[in-house]
Design a protein around this motif. Structure first.
Motif, PDB file in Angstrom:
ATOM      1  N   THR A 192       0.636  -1.767   0.056  1.00 22.75           N
ATOM      2  CA  THR A 192      -0.078   0.648  -0.189  1.00 22.75           C
ATOM      3  C   THR A 192       0.544   0.946  -0.021  1.00 22.75           C
ATOM      4  O   THR A 192       0.740   2.341  -0.315  1.00 22.75           O
ATOM      5  CB  THR A 192      -1.183   0.118   1.020  1.00 22.75           C
ATOM      6  OG1 THR A 192      -1.053  -1.561   1.397  1.00 22.75           O
ATOM      7  CG2 THR A 192      -1.795   0.894   1.077  1.00 22.75           C
ATOM      8  N   LEU A 195       2.704   1.561  -3.839  1.00 22.88           N
ATOM      9  CA  LEU A 195       1.533   2.341  -4.670  1.00 22.88           C
ATOM     10  C   LEU A 195       0.990   3.548  -4.535  1.00 22.88           C
ATOM     11  O   LEU A 195       0.799   4.264  -5.499  1.00 22.88           O
ATOM     12  CB  LEU A 195      -0.269   0.915  -4.284  1.00 22.88           C
ATOM     13  CG  LEU A 195       0.271  -0.516  -5.191  1.00 22.88           C
ATOM     14  CD1 LEU A 195      -0.807  -0.931  -5.108  1.00 22.88           C
ATOM     15  CD2 LEU A 195       1.381  -0.476  -6.810  1.00 22.88           C
ATOM     16  N   SER A 196       0.762   4.158  -2.965  1.00 22.72           N
ATOM     17  CA  SER A 196       0.276   5.245  -2.702  1.00 22.72           C
ATOM     18  C   SER A 196       1.250   5.704  -3.059  1.00 22.72           C
ATOM     19  O   SER A 196       0.574   7.020  -4.207  1.00 22.72           O
ATOM     20  CB  SER A 196       0.347   5.379  -1.053  1.00 22.72           C
ATOM     21  OG  SER A 196      -1.081   4.141  -1.084  1.00 22.72           O
ATOM     22  N   VAL A 198       3.046   5.932  -5.393  1.00 25.78           N
ATOM     23  CA  VAL A 198       3.691   6.192  -7.024  1.00 25.78           C
ATOM     24  C   VAL A 198       2.191   6.541  -7.576  1.00 25.78           C
ATOM     25  O   VAL A 198       2.544   7.671  -8.864  1.00 25.78           O
ATOM     26  CB  VAL A 198       4.020   4.287  -7.475  1.00 25.78           C
ATOM     27  CG1 VAL A 198       3.788   4.601  -9.259  1.00 25.78           C
ATOM     28  CG2 VAL A 198       5.297   3.686  -7.054  1.00 25.78           C
ATOM     29  N   THR A 199       0.983   6.585  -6.775  1.00 24.17           N
ATOM     30  CA  THR A 199       0.020   6.666  -7.209  1.00 24.17           C
ATOM     31  C   THR A 199      -0.273   8.554  -7.466  1.00 24.17           C
ATOM     32  O   THR A 199      -0.196   9.307  -8.531  1.00 24.17           O
ATOM     33  CB  THR A 199      -1.161   6.736  -7.056  1.00 24.17           C
ATOM     34  OG1 THR A 199      -1.372   4.931  -7.195  1.00 24.17           O
ATOM     35  CG2 THR A 199      -2.575   7.034  -7.731  1.00 24.17           C
ATOM     36  N   ILE A 200       0.400   8.519  -6.178  1.00 24.65           N
ATOM     37  CA  ILE A 200       0.144  10.491  -6.062  1.00 24.65           C
ATOM     38  C   ILE A 200       1.431  11.188  -6.726  1.00 24.65           C
ATOM     39  O   ILE A 200       0.944  12.301  -7.243  1.00 24.65           O
ATOM     40  CB  ILE A 200       0.300  10.083  -4.607  1.00 24.65           C
ATOM     41  CG1 ILE A 200      -1.104   9.785  -3.689  1.00 24.65           C
ATOM     42  CG2 ILE A 200       0.371  12.537  -4.494  1.00 24.65           C
ATOM     43  CD1 ILE A 200      -0.488  10.144  -2.063  1.00 24.65           C
ATOM     44  N   SER A 201       2.778  10.494  -6.752  1.00 22.27           N
ATOM     45  CA  SER A 201       3.420  11.579  -7.700  1.00 22.27           C
ATOM     46  C   SER A 201       3.465  11.471  -8.783  1.00 22.27           C
ATOM     47  O   SER A 201       3.530  12.261  -9.851  1.00 22.27           O
ATOM     48  CB  SER A 201       5.074  10.271  -6.938  1.00 22.27           C
ATOM     49  OG  SER A 201       5.719  10.622  -5.558  1.00 22.27           O
ATOM     50  N   ARG A 202       2.696  10.384  -9.437  1.00 19.05           N
ATOM     51  CA  ARG A 202       2.174  10.723 -10.947  1.00 19.05           C
ATOM     52  C   ARG A 202       1.377  11.309 -10.807  1.00 19.05           C
ATOM     53  O   ARG A 202       1.085  11.793 -12.272  1.00 19.05           O
ATOM     54  CB  ARG A 202       2.130   8.827 -11.426  1.00 19.05           C
ATOM     55  CG  ARG A 202       2.826   8.337 -11.421  1.00 19.05           C
ATOM     56  CD  ARG A 202       4.334   8.168 -12.746  1.00 19.05           C
ATOM     57  NE  ARG A 202       5.019   7.275 -12.418  1.00 19.05           N
ATOM     58  CZ  ARG A 202       4.716   6.641 -12.870  1.00 19.05           C
ATOM     59  NH1 ARG A 202       4.685   6.023 -13.403  1.00 19.05           N
ATOM     60  NH2 ARG A 202       6.036   5.562 -13.096  1.00 19.05           N
ATOM     61  N   THR A 203       0.084  11.186 -10.073  1.00 15.96           N
ATOM     62  CA  THR A 203      -0.903  12.914 -10.116  1.00 15.96           C
ATOM     63  C   THR A 203      -0.632  14.059 -10.050  1.00 15.96           C
ATOM     64  O   THR A 203      -1.831  14.532  -9.958  1.00 15.96           O
ATOM     65  CB  THR A 203      -2.198  11.583  -9.252  1.00 15.96           C
ATOM     66  OG1 THR A 203      -1.840  11.989  -8.378  1.00 15.96           O
ATOM     67  CG2 THR A 203      -2.891  10.419 -10.577  1.00 15.96           C
TER      68      THR A 203
END
Length: 568
Positions: A192, A195-196, A198-203
């Protein structure tokens, strides 16, 4: 050469030390892979070396037996896949799995040094994951440059500390137990976290360090909230209790099923009927397809057979349940609990039946003992008449005939009542007589014996008593006194009746008193005695109590032993 052999025999590293060395070397080889990359064959060879050290250290496969061909193929396939498809994503998942395994080992280690080594290893893996692996996944060059100094000079210190940390032998002899729940929880938390971030950094366009801080503190807050909700609070039972209830009931309200079984136990009268009804309740469970049960007295089947089954046993109760789905460990625990509950209720019904049978047999025994006691008193009264007839002279013929004419009908009536009890012991008819008339009959029966009689009468109205009970009890007292007189010829026996505010009859003798332990338990249980006291008095006391009278030992002093039969 001998000194070398003695040195090698003197120092043999323990299993805990070998585990620690493998852990430190495994982390050092992994650190080399992350620093130097995994593109060249030499670097992949280092990765395979790390995999081999992991296989030696791993806490899952705990066996001293030789590996089977299937296990060898499985481990070889894992190494080939790791070397072929290695990437930063695969390394992230691999680090998460190692972090979960180390976290599961922390709670099973007993030695403090072993626990410290696992804590250092978990700290190293989490630091490498956040400072090196995830930045490479995101291509964050700035974060990689900042973390390079830590990766090259500071973080390798942790595996070195683990490698040279002195570890004592574990207190237990078996291999450490892996806590599967904590291992899975830590693995999911690390995934978690990855993935958290990576997701926040990409968005978003936020800095990597800022994203890491927000995600870490967010997960920490979520864990604090979960721990707060886990324990019961006012108006809320808590997630832990709800989870435990679900695991025990397996989707079925446990309280409702127990209530149904308890109602069956109250409604059914026999253990056989209860078990048949209980099996109908078991068949209603959603995961039960059928079953077979067996006790010492009965057996039966219900439903149909299925591919999966469980054999359960509690005392003499055997139960086989069939299910269409595989039986999980939680379901096995649930089945054992249900089996124990059914077995306990069945055993309780059997004890209830045995108690009823014992009560019935005790009633039969007491009825027989009471009738035997009554017959003995009647025979003793007839012996008194026969003794009077044998001792009578020609001048006493008229008095003897009058005595026999009066006493024989009474004895015949007492004998008829006693025989009627054999046919209908529950419908005993009472024979009420005035107390003075009964007292006169008693004196006539014992006329010519060494018993003296007297009365104190201060009542105008006549008092009636159950002559059958008073005859039986007082005859027993007088016969015991006469039997005692045969052992102690000098004693005197006296009987007197009192009709005042209280109505009672007393039998007193001037012999030796009874022992204190015998006197304390005289009317409450059967007592073996050489003089014949105990059994008869126990029956007499029960008979008087059931008729509404009271038999007691009012005096137990030397030359003053007194029994009293009184109206309550």
């Amino acid at each position: 050469m001998a000194s070398l052999n003695s040195l090698s025999n003197t120092y043999r590293p323990s299993a805990s030390t070998m585990q620690q060395w493998m852990l430190g070397l495994m982390l050092l080889s992994l650190h080399g892979v992350m620093l130097w990359g995994f593109d060249d064959p030499l670097q992949k060879g280092l990765l395979l070396c790390h995999y081999g050290l992991f296989l030696i250290w791993q806490p899952i496969w705990q066996t001293k037996e030789k590996l089977s061909a299937q296990a060898i193929l499985l481990f070889a396939a894992g190494g080939i896949l790791l070397a072929t498809f290695v990437s930063w994503w695969l390394l992230a998942i691999w680090l998460s799995a190692l972090f979960g395994l180390l976290g599961g080992r922390i709670f099973s280690a007993t030695a403090q040094a072993s626990r410290l080594s696992y804590l250092f290893a978990a700290t190293y893996l989490l630091s490498v994951l956040l400072l090196w692996v995830i930045p490479h996944l995101l291509g964050a060059d700035t974060a990689i440059e900042v973390a390079a100094f830590l990766m090259f000079y500071l973080l390798p210190i942790l595996p070195l500390v683990i490698l040279f940390l002195r570890v004592k032998q574990e207190t237990h002899q078996h291999a450490p137990i892996l806590d599967f729940f904590y291992t899975l929880l830590l693995f999911l938390l690390s995934v978690t976290l990855i993935l958290s971030i990576v997701t926040i950094s990409r968005t978003t366009e936020a800095d990597y360090a800022e994203v890491v801080v927000w995600v870490v503190f967010g997960l920490a807050g979520a864990l604090v909230l979960a721990s707060w909700l886990w324990n019961p609070r006012a108006g809320f039972s808590g997630i832990g209790q709800l989870l435990s209830r679900y695991l025990l009931s397996v989707g079925l309200p446990f309280e409702r099923w127990i209530k149904n079984i308890a109602e069956l136990a109250e409604r059914e009268t026999s253990a056989k009927e209860f078990m048949h009804a209980a099996m109908n309740e078991v068949e209603t469970l959603p995961w039960v397809a059928g079953g077979h049960w067996q006790t010492e007295e009965d057996e039966g089947e219900f439903g149909a057979q299925a591919p999966y089954h469980a054999d359960l046993e509690f005392h003499d109760f055997h139960l086989t349940l069939y299910s269409r789905w595989p039986l999980t460990p939680a379901l096995i625990i649930h089945l054992k609990l249900l089996t124990q509950i059914l077995g306990e209720f069945h055993e309780a019904k059997r004890r209830e039946e045995a108690l009823l049978q014992n009560t019935y047999m005790q009633a039969i025994y007491e009825t027989g003992a009471r009738l035997t006691h009554d017959m003995k008193n009647i025979v003793q009264s007839m012996n008194a008449l026969c003794s009077a007839a044998e001792q009578a002279t020609e001048a006493d013929n008229d008095r003897l005939v009058a005595l026999i004419r009066k006493q024989l009908p009474l004895l015949n009536q007492r004998l008829a009542l006693t025989l009627d009890k054999l046919g209908a012991p529950r419908n005993e008819a009472t024979r009420m007589l005035p107390l003075l008339e009964w007292w006169d009959n008693l004196q006539q029966r014992y006329n010519g014996t060494r018993i003296s009689f007297s009365e104190i009468i201060m009542m105008d109205s006549e008092c009636k008593i159950d002559s059958e009970v008073w005859d039986s009890v007082v005859d027993n007292l007088l016969q015991n006194a006469l039997a005692k007189a045969r052992q102690e010829p000098e004693i005197a026996i006296h009987a007197h009746v009192v009709m005042n505010e209280q109505v009672f009859v007393e039998v007193t003798d001037s012999g030796n008193p009874m022992p204190d332990d015998v006197a304390a338990s005289l009317f409450r249980k059967r007592i073996r005695s050489e003089g014949g006291l105990g059994i008869g008095l126990y029956q007499a006391g029960r008979q008087a109590q059931q008729a509404g009278y009271q038999l007691s030992l009012v005096n137990n002093q030397p030359r003053q032993v007194c029994f009293r039969l009184a109206m309550k």
